[in-house]
Design a protein around this motif. Sequence first.
Motif, mmCIF file in Angstrom:
data_model
loop_
_atom_site.group_PDB
_atom_site.id
_atom_site.type_symbol
_atom_site.label_atom_id
_atom_site.label_comp_id
_atom_site.label_asym_id
_atom_site.label_seq_id
_atom_site.Cartn_x
_atom_site.Cartn_y
_atom_site.Cartn_z
ATOM 1 N N SER A 193 68.640 0.670 11.913
ATOM 2 C CA SER A 193 68.908 -0.767 11.866
ATOM 3 C C SER A 193 69.980 -1.088 10.826
ATOM 4 C CB SER A 193 67.612 -1.528 11.541
ATOM 5 O OG SER A 193 66.631 -1.282 12.521
ATOM 6 N N ILE A 238 75.443 -1.438 23.306
ATOM 7 C CA ILE A 238 74.520 -2.207 22.461
ATOM 8 C C ILE A 238 74.162 -3.527 23.116
ATOM 9 C CG2 ILE A 238 74.318 -3.401 20.244
ATOM 10 C CD1 ILE A 238 76.062 -1.190 19.041
ATOM 11 N N HIS A 243 70.155 -3.040 23.572
ATOM 12 C CA HIS A 243 69.410 -3.431 22.383
ATOM 13 C C HIS A 243 68.284 -4.389 22.767
ATOM 14 C CE1 HIS A 243 68.573 -4.725 18.255
ATOM 15 N NE2 HIS A 243 69.228 -3.644 17.890
ATOM 16 N N LEU A 253 69.296 3.975 20.206
ATOM 17 C CA LEU A 253 68.881 3.104 21.313
ATOM 18 C C LEU A 253 68.523 3.925 22.541
ATOM 19 C CD1 LEU A 253 71.495 0.211 20.983
ATOM 20 C CD2 LEU A 253 69.089 0.181 20.300
ATOM 21 N N ASP A 304 63.604 2.997 16.427
ATOM 22 C CA ASP A 304 63.817 1.739 15.701
ATOM 23 C C ASP A 304 63.426 1.957 14.243
ATOM 24 O OD1 ASP A 304 64.408 -0.809 15.060
ATOM 25 O OD2 ASP A 304 62.580 -1.694 15.929
#
Length: 1119
Positions: A665, A703, A707, A655, A660
Amino acid sequence: MTTALLKSLSILTKPIRDSHLSDGLSTQTTLLSALQTNLSELRERMSAGELEEAHLMLEETRREITWVCSDTDDLTWGFVQECLLLLFCLARHFTRLLEDFHQNPAAPNLRTPEAAPPLPPDVLSVAQQKTLGTVLQFVVTLGLCPYLAPGVGVALGLRSAFGAAVEEAVRHDVAPVGERRLLITTNVLLDVSTLSSLATPVFTRHLGDIMAALCQLAYRPEGESTKSNKGLTVEERKSCKEALHNLLGKVYQPIVIKELLVLQGGPKQASSGSRGGSAGGKALIQAPPWLRRLCGQLLSERLMQPHGVQAVVRAILEGTGGGDSDWRKCDAVAKILASCPQQSLSAESYYSQVCPQILELLHFKDKLTAQQFQRVATRAVLTMVQERPEFAQRFLLLPLLSPLHRCTEGTGNDLSQDAVQEWELTRCIEDIYKICVVGNNPSEVLLKALDDAFSTLFSLFCFTKQNVSHLRIPCQEILIWCLSHSKRSVALSLLKRLCGLLGEVDGVRHDFQFSPGSEGGARLTVREPISDEDDVLFEKVSGDQWRVQCLVQLLEEMKDSDMPGEFFLLLLQDLTALAAEKEDRVEEVVDTSSMTLLELEQHLLGREIGHGQRLALLQTLAIMCEGLPHTALLRKPTQVVGFIVSMLKRACVGLEHGIDSPVESQTLSMGMGLVATLLSGAAELSADDYLSMATLLPPLEQISQQHPETVIQELASDLRATIATHGAYHPKTVSRTDCQHNPDPSTSQPTGQSSNTLPANIPSSRLLSIPQTSPTSRRGDASPGQPPSTHSYSSEDTPRTLVSQVPTSSVSRPKHTTDPGEAPKVKDSCHGTEPKPGQSAGRIANPGISEGPPSKAFTECLLEACDPDVPSKSVALRSLTRSVRDGDKEALQNKDKLLTLFLENLEHEDSFVYLSAIQGLAVLADTFPEQILQRLLGEYQTGATVCSPKRQHSLETCLKVGEVLMRASRAMGDLAPHYGRPLIGVFLNGTRDKRSSVRASSLSNLGELCQRLNFSLGPLAQELSTCLTALIKTDREAEVRRAAVHVIALVLRGLSDKTTQVLGDVLLELYRALKWVVRSDPDDVAVLHAQLALEELDVVMRRFIFPQQKLEKKIVVLP
């Protein structure tokens, strides 16, 4: 002359026989009367001429000796004088006889050369030895012990009740004085003991009394009992000192040490008494200070002389049977050895002389002695390490570990001096094992010394894992002991160093290696030089990989410890740091144009070392995940939390750098799913568990803030709130996420309803079943236990294997496809069903339970099996195989279709596909043996395929069908006699094929089947024997002959004790065929197989001819 002298001594010691001498008299009076009677009788007999020779020699000796006091008023001393004179005469007579015996040896008898040599003239008979012993006892009791000072030796009154009467009978107020009497008696006994025949009875029974007398005469201070010391001169005291030291030097040292310990006296002697026991429970008088100091000095001298430690240990432990008090004595001796005596010149000189002797105690071979000595040595070493670490390091640990240090020090120039012999390494490992593992008393000094040699010890352990060696278990136990007792940080640092994560591993020095020894050990030898760079690189890479595998096997032995899990979490933390470092390194651009050559070289070398350490980290993680079960890696909830923290931190690194990727993930999805599982009651959490989960709060907060997806932010925030409130706040999103990551087959829903199971490789954007349009799905991996696909993966994909080891959920990895313009549709890995709109995105198949339209699911799975893509085809074939094995109704009903599909895929060129087809056919044959085996036998025998009946099978396909039949034969078990009869005919027919590989395959299958037929093989024994014998003697191909011989070995192994019953008619023929192979066959492998078969036959016949005797009692009930 000898007889006359011993007769005179016998008269002096004759017991009382007249009853009127003892009636109504005290013991003292009776003793004096007996002594007077015996003296008078001896004089009468000598005067009468009965003992004339003894009388003449006695008078001659009396005139020569000056210490005889003829006018003494003490009857006991007069009796002692006569005994001493006769002993002196006997010793002089024996000396003359021995001189003559050695000067004029007797001529051997030529007629009887086997006769024994003549005995020396000083040899005594049993009766004469008994008389001599009695005389010596009287001399010591009447002429030595009464004149010892209080506390010197054991008093007569403590030896027996008779000893008190002796003390009262002796008169000290008449001449000569007590010290003079003591000196005379001691000197005569020492003179007599110069002869070996007379020294044995003197020293075996009276050594302690003589030593006590010499100590008193030589070292007693003049201030004590000055009146009694008037008769001793300086020369006499000096001669007594010399006599004492000579005596201590020539007598067996353990006996000397025992007597010195008795002379030291002390309170410990009061309860145990001494030789002869104690009278009336009287306590021993404590030894005077001068005697205690003297005995301590003499004991120290005995200890510090060569083999002195062994003598001290033997003196204290000899005669003990290893009972309850044995270990107490061993500990006491160890404490004595570990403490420096006051009489020693310096502590350094003492430990330099004693420590090598302590290490020698570990090398005894006698079982009982070795056990006691090992205990003493171990305790002494451990005590020294704790109390005197500086001396223990120099004189104990360095010599102990010197063979291991020599393996890493020095160069290969002087090869003769630097090589370490096998016996040195063996002794070193055995000694370390005894001290560390058996002693089991860890200390900082001992662990530090082992840490310095830890790499060499581990290199030796890796070498022993490559072959058979008796050093493997000791090395393994030492390594485990060291890791278990070291501090956590030190142990983890050692493990990282062994993996190469802290630089080059310095196990052994350059150009040297361990080689097998002649006695099953190892030795350090020079490595043969390798000129090819590729071979050098291969040697290094394979060596590093083997070291990591050995380390993982070592951690597997520590399954009851937290060390494997802590090391695993530490590596995951390093992996997270590695990912962050990699991203920073990508952003950083180093300008090398302004660097000097030295700076540039250092920069490139640093990058190379960094790459090597990163590869070592990934390799270690991969091998640990493959070799260690999850129960060893994550034993406690705190370790599970640590594992989750490492996963979330790695996601946070992605992050921070805006990455990504599917891997990131998946890592985030699995990490948050595990947190939800823990918080939803998968395991009961205590307050301490919630405290340990507090480390999850920072990454969850990061997060929830960074995120890009709102759903993930909300879930991270809810998880963080649940942890912070210790479960008091528990939103529904946490429970829903737990259900998605923990499918429960028992709660399967009816057809058409949704299932909340989330596959592991769904992107984090679909964590709550929210449709997304941006991400692109990837093809899933094979399920656990299946061969990997041929697709290549980068090193960044390695952590995916780590996630699969987590025990919190059993997650499948389905295949899914996507179109660019629509959301991905996930198919079940077994049935291929797609979720309907509004349902969640994945389901775990539960074989045996029909979910959705089964015909459609089965059809789609069959279609996937026809997919040209190799991974998809192999996964589908294995899914169908699993359905058949689990008894899926739809799969069982379509067995013919599956049979056709599997047979078609046998001819596929990819190993994943045809191995999956072989496995499927074997499972079908096990489920439907009657129908499937007949079809397979037809395929194997006729060679016609399903697609083109007129075209013959290729050789590979025929061998693949044979592999299926072999697996089916193994799976038959007890049903082999029923279903195996048709197979035997086909296999026997296959031995006549023109192709040698088919013949060998048929023989291999025949052996697997025949060893399971037992008594059903009897009718076919003749045909089988004829076939095998013909092939052994006539076939030109070596592999066929090998297979035929191997069939005989398998049959003998399978029949075992039933061999003589089943193969009785053909056993001789098979035996002759095997012997023919051993004598005449040119192929070494066939000869080896024949020798193994003959060994099996030898075992069978030995059990048949010499059956094991069983102690059984048969009870028969009569009618």
